[in-house]
Each structure stands twice: as structure tokens, then as C-alpha cells.
Design a protein around this motif. Structure first.
Motif, PDB file in Angstrom:
ATOM      1  N   GLU A  55     -24.652  12.031  -2.717  1.00 50.59           N
ATOM      2  CA  GLU A  55     -24.388  10.986  -3.713  1.00 50.59           C
ATOM      3  C   GLU A  55     -22.902  10.934  -4.176  1.00 50.59           C
ATOM      4  O   GLU A  55     -22.321  11.927  -4.083  1.00 50.59           O
ATOM      5  CB  GLU A  55     -25.280  11.365  -4.998  1.00 50.59           C
ATOM      6  CG  GLU A  55     -26.825  11.401  -5.078  1.00 50.59           C
ATOM      7  CD  GLU A  55     -27.465  11.711  -6.204  1.00 50.59           C
ATOM      8  OE1 GLU A  55     -26.860  12.004  -7.081  1.00 50.59           O
ATOM      9  OE2 GLU A  55     -28.761  11.659  -6.357  1.00 50.59           O
ATOM     10  N   ASP A  77     -26.442   6.723  -4.406  1.00 51.30           N
ATOM     11  CA  ASP A  77     -26.744   7.249  -3.212  1.00 51.30           C
ATOM     12  C   ASP A  77     -25.878   6.637  -1.958  1.00 51.30           C
ATOM     13  O   ASP A  77     -25.646   5.498  -1.735  1.00 51.30           O
ATOM     14  CB  ASP A  77     -28.540   6.983  -2.944  1.00 51.30           C
ATOM     15  CG  ASP A  77     -29.047   7.726  -3.689  1.00 51.30           C
ATOM     16  OD1 ASP A  77     -28.906   8.769  -4.348  1.00 51.30           O
ATOM     17  OD2 ASP A  77     -30.238   7.145  -4.063  1.00 51.30           O
ATOM     18  N   LYS A  87     -26.136   6.087   2.067  1.00 51.35           N
ATOM     19  CA  LYS A  87     -26.967   5.982   3.300  1.00 51.35           C
ATOM     20  C   LYS A  87     -26.826   7.034   4.209  1.00 51.35           C
ATOM     21  O   LYS A  87     -25.520   7.343   4.612  1.00 51.35           O
ATOM     22  CB  LYS A  87     -27.039   4.518   3.575  1.00 51.35           C
ATOM     23  CG  LYS A  87     -27.604   3.671   2.363  1.00 51.35           C
ATOM     24  CD  LYS A  87     -27.820   2.148   2.916  1.00 51.35           C
ATOM     25  CE  LYS A  87     -28.337   1.221   2.190  1.00 51.35           C
ATOM     26  NZ  LYS A  87     -28.773  -0.012   2.762  1.00 51.35           N
ATOM     27  N   ASN A  88     -27.829   7.386   4.653  1.00 50.59           N
ATOM     28  CA  ASN A  88     -27.591   8.339   5.714  1.00 50.59           C
ATOM     29  C   ASN A  88     -27.427   7.627   7.162  1.00 50.59           C
ATOM     30  O   ASN A  88     -28.656   7.154   7.778  1.00 50.59           O
ATOM     31  CB  ASN A  88     -28.865   9.085   6.188  1.00 50.59           C
ATOM     32  CG  ASN A  88     -28.765  10.088   7.236  1.00 50.59           C
ATOM     33  OD1 ASN A  88     -27.746  10.367   7.613  1.00 50.59           O
ATOM     34  ND2 ASN A  88     -30.008  10.610   7.515  1.00 50.59           N
ATOM     35  N   ILE A  89     -26.027   7.284   7.475  1.00 49.91           N
ATOM     36  CA  ILE A  89     -25.864   6.508   8.721  1.00 49.91           C
ATOM     37  C   ILE A  89     -25.020   7.395   9.807  1.00 49.91           C
ATOM     38  O   ILE A  89     -23.763   8.012   9.216  1.00 49.91           O
ATOM     39  CB  ILE A  89     -25.090   5.280   8.527  1.00 49.91           C
ATOM     40  CG1 ILE A  89     -25.966   4.448   7.526  1.00 49.91           C
ATOM     41  CG2 ILE A  89     -24.695   4.606   9.597  1.00 49.91           C
ATOM     42  CD1 ILE A  89     -25.242   3.005   7.102  1.00 49.91           C
ATOM     43  N   PRO A 148     -22.307   0.830   5.518  1.00 52.67           N
ATOM     44  CA  PRO A 148     -23.816   0.389   5.553  1.00 52.67           C
ATOM     45  C   PRO A 148     -23.822  -1.198   6.106  1.00 52.67           C
ATOM     46  O   PRO A 148     -24.384  -1.651   6.902  1.00 52.67           O
ATOM     47  CB  PRO A 148     -24.323   0.436   4.196  1.00 52.67           C
ATOM     48  CG  PRO A 148     -23.699   1.416   3.579  1.00 52.67           C
ATOM     49  CD  PRO A 148     -22.340   1.635   4.131  1.00 52.67           C
ATOM     50  N   GLU A 170     -25.023  -2.694   9.766  1.00 48.22           N
ATOM     51  CA  GLU A 170     -26.097  -3.666   9.865  1.00 48.22           C
ATOM     52  C   GLU A 170     -25.483  -5.107  10.841  1.00 48.22           C
ATOM     53  O   GLU A 170     -26.579  -5.357  11.432  1.00 48.22           O
ATOM     54  CB  GLU A 170     -26.556  -4.064   8.519  1.00 48.22           C
ATOM     55  CG  GLU A 170     -27.331  -3.078   7.671  1.00 48.22           C
ATOM     56  CD  GLU A 170     -28.531  -2.455   8.298  1.00 48.22           C
ATOM     57  OE1 GLU A 170     -29.153  -3.569   9.322  1.00 48.22           O
ATOM     58  OE2 GLU A 170     -29.009  -1.719   8.159  1.00 48.22           O
TER      59      GLU A 170
END
Length: 610
Positions: free
Chosen positions: A194, A199, A201-203, A257, A261
């Protein structure tokens, strides 16, 4: 090749060093981002010894071939130390042109590193397949890590090229992007992290491209802001620190993120199209590659290939289609080399065919394919059939490098031993089809005799393109024109804001700013008209073109209306230059009347040189 001499001629013919904003190169092309494309003498540039061709779109692409690195280094040595003219401001280009230029500048420099690592990994797979070096051995693992490094640290490589393009601090940009691939950060993201209750993102950012690009673009804005408002004595550490504090969290929360994407979406769309069209997609792409490569429009495919390699570790459309096209080019060239009796053409075709077999097709394209319709047809047919076979057998590539016989190991698959076999079979099909079709349909083309040429091109006379006082080019206050770098011609000091066609012909190009246009006359004369000196800085204000590209015109037709008073009020010289850019073909005779004339007076006569 004399690199310095070739480089100097190129610099002169693109408008001088102060017209060059950025210099780069690929495997065969010198890529120049220019401030004003109107200053390029393309016909003369194409005739420079060592230059195979010239293409101008978002960049000025000078096709050199295998000697490109030597010419690039010579151009850099001649331009890096030259001060840019304060009056030389970048040209306003279309948004699409800027995007293409940005893509090429960011992705093109990545290819050597990715290609080197990818080919090394494919060779290792081949050695394991043949039983010469086990993948379980320590030596194999060390070499495999060497090959994996460029792709794993792709975000850092992208950070460097993006920072270079945006002209920001490279080391700070790399520091910002490095956080995404830092082992401790990757572990923290995997465990759930965090940032101020938001949060993350788990990337897995390793091997990703677009998160790094977005990060550096955002960093460029923060650097500009903090450099402006940081106290001078503290700027050296305060601006980088604040830029990192802002850029990295924003990247981890939003830009990373989003970029992930984008990359995943791009690869997914291509794979979806491939899934819907199947082998037809590969066949069609292979068939149009001669035109894409010739125009430089194959380069925007690189982001997709890089994204696909980073996400899936393989690519199954562009590189396999390129294999079919490259080998088809080789088949056609070698067939012509075997059949032609023209010694010059035989030599060109032989060297171009060998180059195409090695994955470099520009010499074949510009020296053979695009100059002969039958050769082009043979290449397209061979490419389509070879591409269809590749798509049918679902051949995949595992390294980003120009497909050819020396790099055929890029088709070695860690999971499918038949992948390399089908790739070789497809290469054989593409070569055989183009080779035998060329042998069957090739005929020597009849060359026009000097007498025919003289008879076809009589004396050509040109009216004044404007009303006003005619002056010699050497009196123009711009050395690009006064020294006839662009070509021979005439100039007019206008008394009326109108530019007229001096002869019958077709409009070749109208520049976005309306201050310049070019035309090809029915007698084969290439003309460029330039209204005013430095008037490109008016960004089109006061210029109203009345014609468009590919439009036929007659003598006396109105080409451009312009506000003469506005040009003078803005402080620019309104002199009009009419230059013959292919004047090396003609003897140019200019007539300089003492009094002002209208657009019905003849002021220039051309005769073809013998």
C-alpha cells in the motif's frame, strides 16, 4: 566509401546542420528528424554516392545499407559540435507524424540489444536440441542469463531511449523506472503493498515497455516544473529528489498499471486478429511488407513485437511474415542475377540477393524490386505463398531480429522441435516461388537512346510564378537557395500575394504551413516553390493553398494565395524562390527583366543536358 564526404553531402542536401534536430540509424537507414522538410533536396540526395534511396515522412530516412553506421558516425561528428541557429525553430508537424517519430526514436535503438540476447538464447536452444550443450549445465545457465538480461531489464533500456528523446536527465529517469524492477519492490508488490492506504497492483514490471515510457513522460513534466521553481543553489539535488518522490508513486499507483494494460491489450488485439484470420493474416502481411519497408511504415510494428516478446516470450505474426518476404526478395534478385545480361544489374541483383538472404532487404527493394514491376510481382507472390504456409503451420519467432539464414535460429522453439523445420520449409517455398516466377517472366527492359531522350524532351519554357521583380538566386538572403544547394532556379520579389503555376503539371506536395509546395511538370521537371524566408515560423497564418497533392494544374492556375502585407509586417522577407530540384538533368537559363513583370512573362528556359 568516404564516410566524411558522404556525410557532408547529406548534411548539405537536407538543409545544413542547423536543420537537423536529431540523428539516429537502424540497420540500413540514417534517420534524421529535421526542423523543415521543405529544405531537403531529395532528388540530389538520392544521387549521392552510397545513398540507395530517400523516404520522407515523420523523419527523413536516407537508405545507406551495410555502411550506415560509418555514415551515421560521420554525420554525428560533423553536426554535434555545430551550434544551432537561434532562428531555427522546429517545424510544427502533425500529431500522427510526431507519434511515429517518437515511436521510432524510442524503440529503434532497443533492437540491437534485444536481438543480440534473443539470438543467443535461440542458439543455446539449438545446441541443447542437438545434444551439444545441456540446458542443465552451469555453462548453459550462465549464457542463458546473458541472453535474458536485455529483455528482463527492458524497462531500464526503454527509460534510457525515452529520456534521450525527451531530452531529460537520463540517470534520474532510469532511477525512477528502476524502482519497478527492484527485487525488493517486486517482492513487496507480490506480498501486497500500500501507499498511503492506496493499494498497489501486483504487476511484474520486468520485460514491460509501456509502464517505463509513461513513467519517463511524466518525469519529464516534473523535472521541468521543479527545475523552474527550485532555488538555484539547491536545484542539483532538490529537483531530482522531488521529481522521484512524485513520479515513482504516481507510476506505481496509476501509470504502471495503465502501461501494463496497454501492452497486454496491444498484443492481445494482434493475437485476436491472428486467431480470426489465421494463415491469411500472415500471408497478407508478408505481401504488403515490400511497401511497408519501402515507406518505413514497418517500424510502428516494433512496439507490438517488443510487447509480445515481453509478455509471451514469442511472436507469431510480424517476424514470421518478414521471413517469407526477406527470402522472397532474395529469390527474385538471384534469379535476375542469373538471367540478366546487364553487368551492372547483375552485380546489383547478386549483392542485393545475398543481403536479403541475411535479412536486410533495403538494397533489394531500392535497387531491384521497386524499379521493375515484374520483380515486384514475383516478390509479392513468393511472400504471400510463403507467409500462408508459415501461418498455416503456426510458426513462432523467439528473438527480435531481421529474419534471414544467419538468424534462422530465432525460430528454435523450447517446446516445439518442428517450429524451426517449418520455418526452413517456408523459407524454401518463398525462395523457390519467387525465383522460378522471376525466371519465367523476366525480360530485359529496353533502354532509351540519347537521341530518343532529346526528341522526347524539347526546350522547356517557364512563366513567372508571381507578379513582381525577378532577381537571381544568388541575391536571395538564404544560403540554402543562394548557393543552389536545393538546385538552380530563379527568385521573384512579389508585388501581389498570389503564386501561379509556371507550366502544366501535377502538384506533388503541399506543405502543411502553406508556405511551400512542389510540382512535377509534364516535361519531367521537378519544381519547388518557397514563399518567403523563414515564413514557416508563421505556422500557416496568411497562407491559403488553392491546390492539393496529386492535383493536375495548367499554366497560370492559382496555386497559393498569401497575405503579402502580413509577411512584411511580421518581419520576414517575402521573396519567392522557384527552384528546379532535378536541375542536374538540365541546363537552366534564367532571364532577368529590369522591370516588374506579371505571371504571363517567360523567365526561365530548360534544355536537357546531354
Amino acid at each position: 566509401m568516404n564516410y566524411l564526404q558522404t556525410a557532408q553531402e547529406i548534411i548539405n542536401l537536407v538543409g545544413g546542420s542547423d536543420n537537423i534536430d536529431h540523428t539516429d540509424h537502424c540497420s540500413t537507414r540514417l534517420r534524421l528528424t529535421l526542423r523543415d522538410n521543405a529544405r531537403v533536396n531529395q532528388p540530389a540526395l538520392e544521387k549521392v554516392p552510397g545513398v540507395l534511396g530517400v523516404r520522407i515522412n515523420a523523419q527523413c530516412q536516407v537508405i545507406i545499407g551495410s555502411e550506415v553506421i560509418g555514415v551515421y558516425q560521420a554525420v554525428k561528428s560533423l553536426t554535434d559540435d555545430q551550434p544551432k541557429s537561434e532562428s531555427s525553430t522546429p517545424v510544427r508537424t502533425s500529431r500522427m507524424s510526431y507519434i511515429i517519430d517518437f515511436i521510432i526514436s524510442v524503440f529503434q535503438p532497443l533492437v540491437p540489444a534485444i536481438a543480440g540476447g534473443g539470438v543467443l538464447k535461440s542458439i543455446l536452444l539449438l545446441l541443447d536440441l542437438m545434444g551439444w550443450l545441456s540446458r542443465n549445465s552451469s555453462t548453459y545457465k550462465v549464457l542463458d542469463n546473458i541472453g535474458s538480461a536485455p529483455l528482463y531489464f527492458l524497462p531500464i533500456l526503454v527509460a534510457i531511449t525515452t529520456a534521450m528523446k525527451l531530452k531529460v536527465n537520463i540517470l534520474v529517469a532510469v532511477s525512477a523506472v528502476s524502482v519497478m524492477v527492484l527485487p525488493a519492490m517486486s517482492k513487496q508488490l507480490a506480498e501486497g503493498a500500500e501507499f498511503f492506504s492506496l493499494d498497489l497492483k501486483n504487476i511484474a514490471y520486468a520485460s514491460q515497455v509501456f509502464p517505463a515510457i509513461l513513467c519517463v513522460i511524466f518525469y519529464a513534466q516534473t523535472e521541468k516544473f521543479f527545475n523552474r521553481y527550485s532555488p538555484g543553489a539547491l536545484r542539483i539535488f532538490l529537483s531530482p529528489m522531488l521529481s522521484l518522490l512524485v513520479t515513482v508513486p504516481v507510476t506505481l499507483l496509476f501509470l504502471g498499471p495503465l502501461g501494463y494494460e496497454v501492452g497486454a491489450g496491444l498484443a492481445t488485439v494482434i493475437l485476436w486478429l491472428y486467431g480470426k484470420l489465421g494463415f491469411v493474416a500472415t500471408a497478407l502481411l508478408a505481401g504488403v511488407l515490400p511497401f511497408m519497408v519501402a515507406s518505413g511504415m514497418h517500424k510502428p510494428m516494433i512496439p507490438y513485437v517488443v510487447a509480445s516478446m515481453g509478455q509471451f516470450g514469442r511472436e507469431m505474426l510480424y517476424l514470421p511474415a518478414s521471413l517469407a518476404h526477406n527470402i522472397a526478395e532474395a529469390g527474385t534478385c538471384l534469379a535476375i542475377a542469373l538471367k540478366t545480361k546487364d553487368k551492372v544489374l547483375k552485380s546489383t541483383a547478386l549483392s542485393s540477393g545475398i543481403s536479403a538472404l541475411c535479412g536486410i532487404t533495403e538494397p533489394a527493394l531500392y535497387g531491384i524490386t521497386l524499379l521493375h514491376k515484374k520483380a515486384l510481382c514475383s516478390v509479392i507472390i513468393g511472400s504471400v505463398i510463403g507467409g500462408a504456409f508459415i501461418g498455416w503451420m503456426a510458426v513462432e519467432a523467439f528473438a527480435l531480429v531481421g529474419p534471414g539464414l544467419p538468424s534462422i535460429s530465432l525460430f528454435v522453439s523450447p517446446d516445439n522441435k518442428w517450429n524451426i523445420v517449418w520455418a526452413l520449409a517456408a523459407a524454401g517455398i518463398a525462395f523457390s516461388v519467387s525465383f522460378f516466377i522471376t525466371l519465367f517472366i523476366w525480360r530485359e527492359e529496353q533502354q532509351a537512346t540519347p537521341a530518343d531522350s532529346l526528341q522526347a524532351t524539347p526546350e522547356l519554357r517557364f512563366n513567372s510564378p508571381a507578379e513582381g521583380q525577378v532577381i537571381p538566386l544568388e541575391q536571395v538572403n538564404d544560403e540554402v537557395f543562394s548557393t543552389r544547394i536545393m538546385g538552380d532556379g530563379i527568385a521573384i520579389r512579389p508585388v501581389k500575394g498570389a503564386l501561379y503555376a509556371p507550366a502544366d503539371g501535377v502538384i506533388s506536395n503541399v506543405f502543411d504551413t502553406g508556405h511551400a509546395l512542389s510540382m512535377l511538370t509534364n516535361g519531367g521537371v521537378e519544381l519547388i516553390f518557397h514563399i518567403g524566408i523563414d515564413t514557416i515560423k508563421m505556422n500557416g497564418a496568411g497562407f491559403a493553398p488553392q491546390v492539393s497533392a496529386q492535383q493536375p494544374v495548367k499554366t497560370g492556375d492559382l496555386l497559393v494565395e498569401f497575405d503579402l502585407e502580413a509577411i512584411i509586417t511580421a518581419g520576414y522577407d517575402p521573396v519567392i524562390m522557384m527552384v528546379v530540384t532535378n536541375s542536374e538533368r538540365f541546363s537552366v537559363s534564367a532571364e532577368i527583366p529590369r522591370l516588374s513583370i506579371n505571371n504571363h512573362h517567360n523567365i526561365m528556359t530548360l534544355k536537357e543536358s546531354v
